[in-house]
Design an enzyme around this catalytic site. Structure first.
Site, PDB file in Angstrom:
ATOM      1  N   SER A 106      29.484  40.441  41.720  1.00 35.39           N
ATOM      2  CA  SER A 106      29.655  39.098  42.286  1.00 35.39           C
ATOM      3  C   SER A 106      28.382  38.271  42.201  1.00 35.39           C
ATOM      4  O   SER A 106      27.270  38.798  42.314  1.00 35.39           O
ATOM      5  CB  SER A 106      30.071  39.217  43.752  1.00 35.39           C
ATOM      6  N   TYR A 130      30.489  31.829  40.298  1.00 34.57           N
ATOM      7  CA  TYR A 130      30.873  30.569  40.931  1.00 34.57           C
ATOM      8  C   TYR A 130      30.008  29.477  40.294  1.00 34.57           C
ATOM      9  O   TYR A 130      28.807  29.675  40.090  1.00 34.57           O
ATOM     10  CB  TYR A 130      30.592  30.595  42.434  1.00 34.57           C
ATOM     11  N   THR A 156      35.484  32.380  38.570  1.00 34.00           N
ATOM     12  CA  THR A 156      36.410  32.223  39.702  1.00 34.00           C
ATOM     13  C   THR A 156      36.796  30.755  39.849  1.00 34.00           C
ATOM     14  O   THR A 156      35.945  29.897  40.052  1.00 34.00           O
ATOM     15  CB  THR A 156      35.778  32.741  41.001  1.00 34.00           C
ATOM     16  N   LYS A 226      39.593  33.876  36.835  1.00 36.51           N
ATOM     17  CA  LYS A 226      40.145  34.565  38.004  1.00 36.51           C
ATOM     18  C   LYS A 226      40.677  33.542  39.004  1.00 36.51           C
ATOM     19  O   LYS A 226      39.990  32.570  39.320  1.00 36.51           O
ATOM     20  CB  LYS A 226      39.040  35.406  38.656  1.00 36.51           C
ATOM     21  N   HIS A 250      42.400  35.503  45.757  1.00 36.16           N
ATOM     22  CA  HIS A 250      41.141  35.727  46.486  1.00 36.16           C
ATOM     23  C   HIS A 250      41.365  36.617  47.711  1.00 36.16           C
ATOM     24  O   HIS A 250      40.759  36.429  48.768  1.00 36.16           O
ATOM     25  CB  HIS A 250      40.523  34.388  46.901  1.00 36.16           C
TER      26      HIS A 250
END
Length: 355
Positions: A106, A130, A156, A226, A250
Site C-alpha cells: 500500500s 493513491y 485505486t 482497483k 474497498h
C-alpha cells in the site's frame, strides 16, 4: 488454541489488538452493510459438484499477468501493518514470498518500499497507488516502485474522498507517534496535524480516466485498476489500456450500499470478455469462497483483513498460517467439486440463489 479456520484468527485479533487498531481494521462505512454483504453474498452461491472425476493429482497453481503463483490467493493492499505486528509490511512481504504468492504493498505502508522490497527479494510484489494533489509525490512513488523491482502498479480508483467510518471518527484515529507513513514522510505535513482519516485533504478528487494515460507515461509496469464494480467502468478500463481489474468496494469502507464484490464480478467479467485479467477482493473467508470467485470468472482473489489477523496472531508465521489454511481449503473444495486443476473451474460449477 488450534487455529483451524480464518475466523479463529479474527477472534484472536479482536481479543488482543488495541481497540483503536481493531476498530480501524474492522471498519466499514456508515452502517457497514456493504462490508457485511461482501461475506453474506457467498452464502447465496451454491456448488454443482461433479462426481467420479479423478482428483488424485491436484494442480492449484495459476498465473498473474504471466507470473506463476502457488494458488489463486494474493494479499490485498491495506495500510498500517505495524498496527498489527511490529515488523509490519516486511513480515507481510516475507510471508507472501514464502507462500509463493503476490503481495500488493500500500501507499500507506508503515515500512518504506525499499524495506518491503529488501525483506523479500525475488518475491512477486505489486505497488498500490493513491493519486495525491501533489502529483510529484505520486510520480516519484511510481518510478521508485519500478526501480525497486515491483512488477505491477495497482491504481485505486474508488477513493476521491474517504468514506465515513464511524468508529474511526469516534476514536479520533491517528497513528501512534512512533509509526509513520514511511512512503510519504515529509511530503505532507498536514498528515501529522490531523486525526487520520486517510489524510483526506491530500488525495486528488479531480482524478479521471485520462489520468490512466498519465500513469502510463510514467512507467512500463502493467497497470491494474482497483475499485471497479460496473460493466460501464470495466469497459472504460479496457479502453484506457489497463492490464487488469480488481473488482473491489474497498472492503465496504467507501460507498455503503454498493454491491458485494462477488455479485459485481459477473457483470465485469462479461464486459471485458477476456481482454484483461479480472481479480476480486472482499469477503473471502474460506477456500470454497475462492473456488466460487474463480467459477464466476476471477483469475485470482486478494485478502485484506484476514492477512492483518494473521499478522496480529504471529506476524509472518501467522500470515503464512492464514494462507496455508486457505490453500488447503481451496484444494479440498476443488477436489470435492470434481476439479483437478484450476483450468477445469468454470461457470458450470455454481448456481446463484435468488433470495
Amino acid at each position: 488454541m488450534a487455529m483451524v479456520c480464518l475466523s479463529d484468527f479474527e477472534a484472536y485479533a479482536k481479543k488482543y489488538l488495541p481497540k483503536i487498531a481493531w476498530d480501524f481494521f474492522a471498519a466499514g462505512a456508515d452502517d457497514c452493510s456493504t462490508r457485511d454483504e461482501n461475506i453474506l453474498a457467498y452464502k447465496r452461491i451454491h456448488f454443482r459438484p461433479r462426481m467420479l472425476r479423478d482428483v488424485s493429482m491436484m494442480d492449484i497453481r495459476t498465473k498473474l499477468l504471466g507470473t506463476e503463483i502457488s494458488f489463486p490467493v494474493g494479499i490485498a493492499p491495506t495500510g498500517f501493518h505495524q498496527l498489527a505486528w511490529p515488523d509490519g509490511e516486511k513480515s507481510t512481504a516475507r510471508a507472501a514470498k514464502a507462500m509463493n504468492t503476490c503481495y500488493i504493498a500500500s501507499t500507506y505502508s508503515t515500512c518504506t518500499l525499499e524495506e518491503i522490497s529488501a525483506a523479500a527479494p525475488g518475491g512477486l510484489q505489486w505497488f498500490q497507488l493513491y493519486i495525491h494533489r501533489n502529483r510529484v509525490v505520486s510520480q516519484h512513488l511510481v518510478q521508485q516502485a519500478e526501480a525497486l523491482g515491483f512488477q505491477g502498479l495497482v491504481f485505486t480508483a474508488d477513493l476521491p474522498y474517504t468514506g465515513k467510518r464511524r468508529d474511526d471518527v469516534r476514536n479520533g484515529f491517528r497513528l501512534p507517534p512512533h509509526m509513520k507513513l514511511k512512503n510519504l514522510e515529509g511530503a505532507f505535513e498536514v498528515c501529522k496535524m490531523i486525526p487520520f482519516i486517510h489524510c483526506a485533504g491530500v488525495l486528488d478528487p479531480s482524478v479521471t480516466w485520462n489520468d490512466i494515460y498519465w500513469l502510463r507515461s510514467l512507467t512500463h509496469l502493467p497497470i491494474i485498476i482497483k475499485g471497479i464494480l460496473t460493466k460501464e467502468d470495466a469497459e472504460l478500463a479496457v479502453r484506457h489500456g489497463v492490464q487488469g481489474i480488481i473488482v473491489s468496494n474497498h472492503g465496504g469502507r467507501q460507498l455503503d450500499g454498493g454491491p458485494a464484490t462477488i455479485d459485481a464480478l459477473v457483470e465485469v467479467v462479461e464486459a471485458v470478455q477476456g481482454r484483461v485479467e479480472v481479480y476480486l477482493d472482499g469477503g473471502i473467508r474460506k477456500g470454497s469462497d475462492v473456488l466460487k470467485a474463480l467459477a464466476l470468472g476471477a483469475k485470482c482473489v486478494f485478502i485484506g483483513r484476514p492477512a492483518l489477523w494473521g499478522l496480529a496472531y504471529k506476524g509472518e508465521e501467522g500470515l503464512q498460517d492464514v494462507l496455508r489454511i486457505l490453500q488447503d481449503e481451496f484444494r479440498l473444495s476443488m477436489a470435492l467439486a470434481g476439479c483437478a486443476s484450476v483450468s477445469e473451474i468454470g461457470r458450470h460449477l455454481v448456481q446463484i440463489s435468488k433470495l
